[in-house]
Write an enzyme that holds these catalytic residues in place. Sequence first.
Site, PDB file in Angstrom:
ATOM      1  N   MET A  11       0.523  -0.984  -0.343  1.00  0.00           N
ATOM      2  CA  MET A  11      -0.544  -0.013   0.252  1.00  0.00           C
ATOM      3  C   MET A  11       0.644   1.231   0.220  1.00  0.00           C
ATOM      4  O   MET A  11       1.118   2.059  -0.729  1.00  0.00           O
ATOM      5  CB  MET A  11      -0.953   0.031   1.358  1.00  0.00           C
ATOM      6  CG  MET A  11      -1.811   0.860   1.924  1.00  0.00           C
ATOM      7  SD  MET A  11      -2.817   0.826   2.366  1.00  0.00           S
ATOM      8  CE  MET A  11      -1.716   0.984   3.688  1.00  0.00           C
ATOM      9  N   ASP A  36      12.960 -10.667  -2.795  1.00  0.00           N
ATOM     10  CA  ASP A  36      12.375 -10.988  -1.640  1.00  0.00           C
ATOM     11  C   ASP A  36      13.695 -10.969  -0.463  1.00  0.00           C
ATOM     12  O   ASP A  36      14.880 -10.768  -1.002  1.00  0.00           O
ATOM     13  CB  ASP A  36      12.430 -12.808  -1.522  1.00  0.00           C
ATOM     14  CG  ASP A  36      12.157 -13.146  -0.458  1.00  0.00           C
ATOM     15  OD1 ASP A  36      12.098 -12.347   0.914  1.00  0.00           O
ATOM     16  OD2 ASP A  36      11.036 -14.193  -0.409  1.00  0.00           O
ATOM     17  N   VAL A  37      13.302  -9.746   0.885  1.00  0.00           N
ATOM     18  CA  VAL A  37      14.007  -9.788   1.658  1.00  0.00           C
ATOM     19  C   VAL A  37      14.927 -10.504   2.201  1.00  0.00           C
ATOM     20  O   VAL A  37      15.781 -10.051   3.162  1.00  0.00           O
ATOM     21  CB  VAL A  37      13.490  -8.805   2.031  1.00  0.00           C
ATOM     22  CG1 VAL A  37      13.498  -6.911   1.355  1.00  0.00           C
ATOM     23  CG2 VAL A  37      12.413  -8.483   3.287  1.00  0.00           C
ATOM     24  N   TYR A  59       6.032  -8.092   7.121  1.00  0.00           N
ATOM     25  CA  TYR A  59       5.492  -9.067   7.266  1.00  0.00           C
ATOM     26  C   TYR A  59       3.869  -8.171   8.086  1.00  0.00           C
ATOM     27  O   TYR A  59       4.536  -8.015   9.347  1.00  0.00           O
ATOM     28  CB  TYR A  59       5.769  -9.745   8.133  1.00  0.00           C
ATOM     29  CG  TYR A  59       4.456 -11.153   8.521  1.00  0.00           C
ATOM     30  CD1 TYR A  59       4.798 -12.922   7.874  1.00  0.00           C
ATOM     31  CD2 TYR A  59       3.798 -11.323   9.887  1.00  0.00           C
ATOM     32  CE1 TYR A  59       3.797 -13.904   8.453  1.00  0.00           C
ATOM     33  CE2 TYR A  59       3.202 -11.723   9.645  1.00  0.00           C
ATOM     34  CZ  TYR A  59       3.081 -13.461   9.245  1.00  0.00           C
ATOM     35  OH  TYR A  59       2.000 -14.621   9.623  1.00  0.00           O
ATOM     36  N   THR A  60       2.584  -7.678   7.743  1.00  0.00           N
ATOM     37  CA  THR A  60       1.824  -6.555   8.122  1.00  0.00           C
ATOM     38  C   THR A  60       0.521  -7.296   8.871  1.00  0.00           C
ATOM     39  O   THR A  60      -0.273  -6.640   9.185  1.00  0.00           O
ATOM     40  CB  THR A  60       1.361  -5.887   6.849  1.00  0.00           C
ATOM     41  OG1 THR A  60       0.893  -6.379   6.322  1.00  0.00           O
ATOM     42  CG2 THR A  60       3.459  -4.398   7.180  1.00  0.00           C
ATOM     43  N   TYR A 121       3.794  -9.101  16.371  1.00  0.00           N
ATOM     44  CA  TYR A 121       4.403  -7.942  15.033  1.00  0.00           C
ATOM     45  C   TYR A 121       5.611  -6.674  16.347  1.00  0.00           C
ATOM     46  O   TYR A 121       6.421  -6.919  14.979  1.00  0.00           O
ATOM     47  CB  TYR A 121       3.691  -7.745  14.889  1.00  0.00           C
ATOM     48  CG  TYR A 121       3.035  -5.903  13.362  1.00  0.00           C
ATOM     49  CD1 TYR A 121       3.438  -6.395  12.224  1.00  0.00           C
ATOM     50  CD2 TYR A 121       2.924  -5.171  14.284  1.00  0.00           C
ATOM     51  CE1 TYR A 121       3.694  -5.234  11.115  1.00  0.00           C
ATOM     52  CE2 TYR A 121       2.830  -4.175  12.889  1.00  0.00           C
ATOM     53  CZ  TYR A 121       3.605  -4.540  11.601  1.00  0.00           C
ATOM     54  OH  TYR A 121       3.350  -2.774  11.125  1.00  0.00           O
TER      55      TYR A 121
HETATM   56  N1  LIG Z   1      -0.690  -0.675   6.792  1.00  0.00           N
HETATM   57  C1  LIG Z   1      -0.457   0.333   8.217  1.00  0.00           C
HETATM   58  O1  LIG Z   1      -1.435   0.649   9.372  1.00  0.00           O
HETATM   59  C2  LIG Z   1       1.216   0.270   9.467  1.00  0.00           C
HETATM   60  C3  LIG Z   1       1.258   1.420  10.376  1.00  0.00           C
HETATM   61  C4  LIG Z   1       2.067   1.394  11.121  1.00  0.00           C
HETATM   62  C5  LIG Z   1       3.202   0.914  10.288  1.00  0.00           C
HETATM   63  N2  LIG Z   1       3.097   0.543   9.143  1.00  0.00           N
HETATM   64  C6  LIG Z   1       4.216  -0.256   8.159  1.00  0.00           C
HETATM   65  O2  LIG Z   1       4.751   0.562   7.021  1.00  0.00           O
HETATM   66  C7  LIG Z   1       5.398   0.020   5.964  1.00  0.00           C
HETATM   67  C8  LIG Z   1       4.343  -0.569   5.083  1.00  0.00           C
HETATM   68  O3  LIG Z   1       3.155  -1.218   4.993  1.00  0.00           O
HETATM   69  P1  LIG Z   1       1.915  -1.265   4.314  1.00  0.00           P
HETATM   70  O4  LIG Z   1       0.514  -1.020   4.810  1.00  0.00           O
HETATM   71  O5  LIG Z   1       2.332  -0.625   2.392  1.00  0.00           O
HETATM   72  O6  LIG Z   1       1.911  -2.616   4.127  1.00  0.00           O
HETATM   73  P2  LIG Z   1       1.720  -3.724   2.656  1.00  0.00           P
HETATM   74  O7  LIG Z   1       0.311  -3.601   2.105  1.00  0.00           O
HETATM   75  O8  LIG Z   1       1.201  -5.145   3.267  1.00  0.00           O
HETATM   76  O9  LIG Z   1       2.698  -3.811   2.234  1.00  0.00           O
HETATM   77  C9  LIG Z   1       3.732  -4.724   2.714  1.00  0.00           C
HETATM   78  C10 LIG Z   1       4.555  -5.458   1.313  1.00  0.00           C
HETATM   79  O10 LIG Z   1       5.823  -6.142   1.856  1.00  0.00           O
HETATM   80  C11 LIG Z   1       5.678  -7.710   1.392  1.00  0.00           C
HETATM   81  N3  LIG Z   1       6.625  -8.482   2.087  1.00  0.00           N
HETATM   82  C12 LIG Z   1       6.308  -9.479   2.625  1.00  0.00           C
HETATM   83  N4  LIG Z   1       6.984 -10.087   2.894  1.00  0.00           N
HETATM   84  C13 LIG Z   1       8.347  -9.913   2.036  1.00  0.00           C
HETATM   85  C14 LIG Z   1       9.551  -9.859   1.809  1.00  0.00           C
HETATM   86  N5  LIG Z   1       9.841 -10.920   1.716  1.00  0.00           N
HETATM   87  N6  LIG Z   1       9.948  -9.822   0.029  1.00  0.00           N
HETATM   88  C15 LIG Z   1       9.792  -8.759   0.014  1.00  0.00           C
HETATM   89  N7  LIG Z   1       8.576  -8.272  -0.078  1.00  0.00           N
HETATM   90  C16 LIG Z   1       7.750  -8.855   1.281  1.00  0.00           C
HETATM   91  C17 LIG Z   1       4.204  -7.340   0.235  1.00  0.00           C
HETATM   92  O11 LIG Z   1       4.377  -8.827  -0.338  1.00  0.00           O
HETATM   93  P3  LIG Z   1       3.216  -9.861  -0.387  1.00  0.00           P
HETATM   94  O12 LIG Z   1       1.423  -9.415  -0.541  1.00  0.00           O
HETATM   95  O13 LIG Z   1       3.628 -10.152  -1.690  1.00  0.00           O
HETATM   96  O14 LIG Z   1       3.287 -10.445   0.850  1.00  0.00           O
HETATM   97  C18 LIG Z   1       3.906  -6.754   1.173  1.00  0.00           C
HETATM   98  O15 LIG Z   1       3.489  -5.648  -0.667  1.00  0.00           O
HETATM   99  C19 LIG Z   1       5.694  -1.479   6.648  1.00  0.00           C
HETATM  100  O16 LIG Z   1       6.811  -1.651   7.910  1.00  0.00           O
HETATM  101  C20 LIG Z   1       4.440  -1.572   7.777  1.00  0.00           C
HETATM  102  O17 LIG Z   1       5.315  -1.888   9.485  1.00  0.00           O
HETATM  103  C21 LIG Z   1       1.792  -0.571   8.099  1.00  0.00           C
END
Ligand SMILES: NC(=O)c1ccc[n+]([C@@H]2O[C@H](COP(=O)([O-])OP(=O)(O)OC[C@H]3O[C@@H](n4cnc5c(N)ncnc54)[C@H](OP(=O)(O)O)[C@@H]3O)[C@@H](O)[C@H]2O)c1
Length: 280
Positions: A11, A36-37, A59-60, A121
């Site tokens: 996102m 893949d990280v 991993y969210t 998490y």
């Molecule tokens: N969403 C929230 O409310 C929130 C709040 C606080 C902090 N954050 C942080 O903000 C950041 C962005 O979050 P987001 O909401 O954009 O999350 P997201 O939509 O779940 O995106 C995370 C991406 O990382 C990918 N991923 C997972 N495992 C991976 C791997 N081994 N190698 C490479 N890519 C991998 C996922 O791919 P797949 O979909 O294919 O698994 C997904 O495209 C993250 O660091 C998260 O911890 C998010």
Amino acid sequence: MRWVVVGAKGMLGQDLVRRLAAQDVQVTALGRDDLDVTDEGAARTALVGADVVVNCAAYTAVDAAEADEAAAFAVNATGAAIVARAARGARLVQISTDYVFDGAAASPYAEDAAIAPRSAYGRTKAAGEWAVRAEHPDALVVRTAWLYGAGGGCFPKTIARVAAERGGLDVVDDQVGQPTWTADLADLVVRLIDAHAPAGTYHGTSAGRVSWHGFAQAVVASAGLDPAVAAPTTSEAFVRPAPRPAYSVLGHDALRAAGVAPIGPWEDRWAAAAGEVLAG
Ligand SMILES: NC(=O)c1ccc[n+]([C@@H]2O[C@H](COP(=O)([O-])OP(=O)(O)OC[C@H]3O[C@@H](n4cnc5c(N)ncnc54)[C@H](OP(=O)(O)O)[C@@H]3O)[C@@H](O)[C@H]2O)c1
């Protein structure tokens, strides 16, 4: 300038790639299929020649992590360390979370407040922060919270859908935080790099605070429904596997000290975002 966005299909990653398209920079967008990280060799190859690396991969699945912390750790801690090592020649931005805090505070968490994660998490993201600081002392760790955006499943989309389908829903009123638009966070990351912000920890969230229930009422109103369809409830009545921080309000002093304007009030930002996010 060559930017590399890791986790580019998530996102936040999608909005960052979009934001960078408006800049006069070269952008390499790496989804999970491209990098893949957890693969150190692949990271080393993929990040050669980068000037700026932003790690949006994570991993969210907060609740699933309670049952499989090792899987979350592999991406959020080990993966973050791998990206940091491979990005040593570049500026690095690591995205982190409010879940590193216990949520028991009564005033906004400062960037240097003690961390005390209460969920699997949160523990893995906290480990990722430490790993990144150790592997890449010049890194910027940007903590965010309550993210919503057009390019992913998020709270506003769920609330608008359920409110329309059922005509009423209960939403917790005893957890407060700062709803934050991924487009605003993407813009903040670009502004931090453009400002040559010093290494350290920053908080990338909207200003102000609101409960999930209050935010749901704003969402429902934006969707053209009566805000009264969202009724308040408590965390006790809505138990989930991972504990949620009751108080997720982050302070923004480090941004100001670096001369970078924090994101504006959540109400204004939601008003700007609602059309795009609810259509996404
Ligand atoms: N969403 C929230 O409310 C929130 C709040 C606080 C902090 N954050 C942080 O903000 C950041 C962005 O979050 P987001 O909401 O954009 O999350 P997201 O939509 O779940 O995106 C995370 C991406 O990382 C990918 N991923 C997972 N495992 C991976 C791997 N081994 N190698 C490479 N890519 C991998 C996922 O791919 P797949 O979909 O294919 O698994 C997904 O495209 C993250 O660091 C998260 O911890 C998010």
